[in-house]
Design an enzyme around this catalytic site. Structure first.
Site, PDB file in Angstrom:
ATOM      1  N   ASP A   1     -11.517   2.408   3.854  1.00  0.00           N
ATOM      2  CA  ASP A   1     -11.879   0.998   3.664  1.00  0.00           C
ATOM      3  C   ASP A   1     -13.386   0.841   3.456  1.00  0.00           C
ATOM      4  OD1 ASP A   1      -9.753  -0.859   3.752  1.00  0.00           O
ATOM      5  OD2 ASP A   1      -9.502  -0.572   5.912  1.00  0.00           O
TER       6      ASP A   1
ATOM      7  N   LYS B   1       0.841  -1.200   0.000  1.00  0.00           N
ATOM      8  CA  LYS B   1       0.000   0.000   0.000  1.00  0.00           C
ATOM      9  C   LYS B   1       0.874   1.247   0.000  1.00  0.00           C
ATOM     10  CE  LYS B   1      -3.893  -2.395   2.014  1.00  0.00           C
ATOM     11  NZ  LYS B   1      -4.528  -2.952   3.198  1.00  0.00           N
TER      12      LYS B   1
ATOM     13  N   GLN C   1      -5.046  -2.181   9.365  1.00  0.00           N
ATOM     14  CA  GLN C   1      -5.014  -3.514   8.743  1.00  0.00           C
ATOM     15  C   GLN C   1      -5.642  -4.554   9.666  1.00  0.00           C
ATOM     16  OE1 GLN C   1      -3.863  -3.830   5.588  1.00  0.00           O
ATOM     17  NE2 GLN C   1      -4.236  -6.024   5.514  1.00  0.00           N
TER      18      GLN C   1
HETATM   19  N1  GUN Z   1      -7.132  -7.113   5.493  1.00  0.00           N
HETATM   20  C1  GUN Z   1      -7.354  -7.756   4.325  1.00  0.00           C
HETATM   21  N2  GUN Z   1      -7.887  -6.910   3.418  1.00  0.00           N
HETATM   22  C2  GUN Z   1      -7.997  -5.708   4.030  1.00  0.00           C
HETATM   23  C3  GUN Z   1      -8.462  -4.437   3.601  1.00  0.00           C
HETATM   24  O1  GUN Z   1      -8.904  -4.228   2.470  1.00  0.00           O
HETATM   25  N3  GUN Z   1      -8.390  -3.448   4.530  1.00  0.00           N
HETATM   26  C4  GUN Z   1      -7.933  -3.650   5.790  1.00  0.00           C
HETATM   27  N4  GUN Z   1      -7.937  -2.623   6.635  1.00  0.00           N
HETATM   28  N5  GUN Z   1      -7.493  -4.811   6.216  1.00  0.00           N
HETATM   29  C5  GUN Z   1      -7.518  -5.838   5.327  1.00  0.00           C
END
Ligand code: GUN
Length: 295
Positions: free
Chosen positions: A118, A51, A95
């Site tokens: 998100d 990211k 996450q």
């Molecule tokens: N864990 C797996 N996919 C995601 C996501 O898209 N966002 C977040 N915050 N955690 C994740």
């Protein structure tokens, strides 16, 4: 069977986003994403690294907080509050999964709605379900972009979604049924009866259940579009890492019946980060009182 490349579509969208970041810079608006990583889950660490890398490529600013595995709920909430109050931070992503002592639901609710890129906070899920979305959740929106940009309209189609997760299945089923996408949606889960029969009705079949190679030709109608959201690690002694990634769909098995399908890797996966970048740009626009940047 046509391959629907998320890698290719991602590149297309990222180019549009890069231009938008440059245009915002001329207005002295600099989108910034805060990423919080708690604990030492190796897969999460890789996601977070990717990211940050994508932010760098687009000229989006990113800040990161890495917390140890034994972080308390209070310590984590404090970090979220700090980013909530920081006007230079537009998007906040924590996450998941979190270590067991942390309450995921409370953490998600603590992130300000305007900064919840998100789209996990129930206030944003509610806006989405009401048909007035503030943000669109990244993976479901990535799937809809793949369909749109590869010329597969959802209007009037029978869409069957496998898996009712908060991250993918449920929000996707809501979005596909909204005005504009206009699909007729069936959401299946572990208690669904006659699953093969239900799947066989689908013009568009989306698999998001986390079971390697679950979907076979017995689930797929002739000419259907198949979207594979699965990223499953299975042992592979021939690989350097000792594992390989496979989807929820048995790609080879369905290749004679499906019209098109997304591969794993290189399908839905790359779209998720791309849509996160899109949401971060829109978070900066929203917090600068600018209208949404549409793609
Ligand atoms: N864990 C797996 N996919 C995601 C996501 O898209 N966002 C977040 N915050 N955690 C994740």
């Amino acid at each position: 069977m046509e391959e629907l490349s998320g890698t290719k579509i991602s590149k297309e969208i990222l180019q549009e986003l890069k231009q938008e970041v440059e245009s915002l810079a001329t207005q002295n608006i600099h989108p910034c994403l805060a990423v919080i990583l708690v604990g030492d889950d190796p897969a999460s660490a890789i996601y977070v690294k990717n990211k940050k890398k994508k932010c760098d490529q687009l000229g989006i600013k990113s800040v990161e907080t890495v917390l140890p595995q034994d972080t308390t709920q209070e310590e984590l909430l404090k970090v979220i509050d700090k980013y909530n109050e920081d006007p230079t931070v537009h998007g906040i992503l924590c996450q998941v999964p979190l270590p067991p002592q942390c309450d995921e639901e409370q953490v998600i609710r603590r992130i300000k709605g305007q900064k919840d890129v998100d789209c996990f906070n129930p206030c944003n899920v509610g806006l989405l379900a009401a048909g007035t979305p503030r943000y669109m959740p990244c993976t479901p929106y990535g799937i809809l972009q793949i369909l749109k940009r590869s010329g597969h309209d959802t209007k009037g189609k029978c869409c069957v979604v496998l898996g009712r997760s908060n991250i993918v299945g449920r929000p996707l089923s809501i979005m596909m049924s909204l005005k504009g996408w206009d699909a007729t949606v069936t959401l299946c889960h572990s208690k669904t009866s006659n699953l093969e029969k239900v799947c066989m009705r689908a013009d568009i079949l989306v698999a998001a259940i986390g079971i390697p190679h679950f979907v076979k030709k017995e689930h797929v109608k002739q000419g259907a579009i198949v979207i594979d959201v699965g990223i499953n690690r299975i042992d592979d002694p021939t690989s350097k890492k000792g594992f390989k990634l496979v989807g929820d769909v048995d790609y080879e098995n369905i290749s004679d019946v499906a019209h098109a399908a997304t591969p794993v890797p290189g399908g839905v996966g790359p779209m998720t980060i791309t849509m996160l970048m899109y949401n971060t740009i829109n978070a900066a626009r929203l917090q600068s009182n600018l209208p949404k940047f549409e793609i």
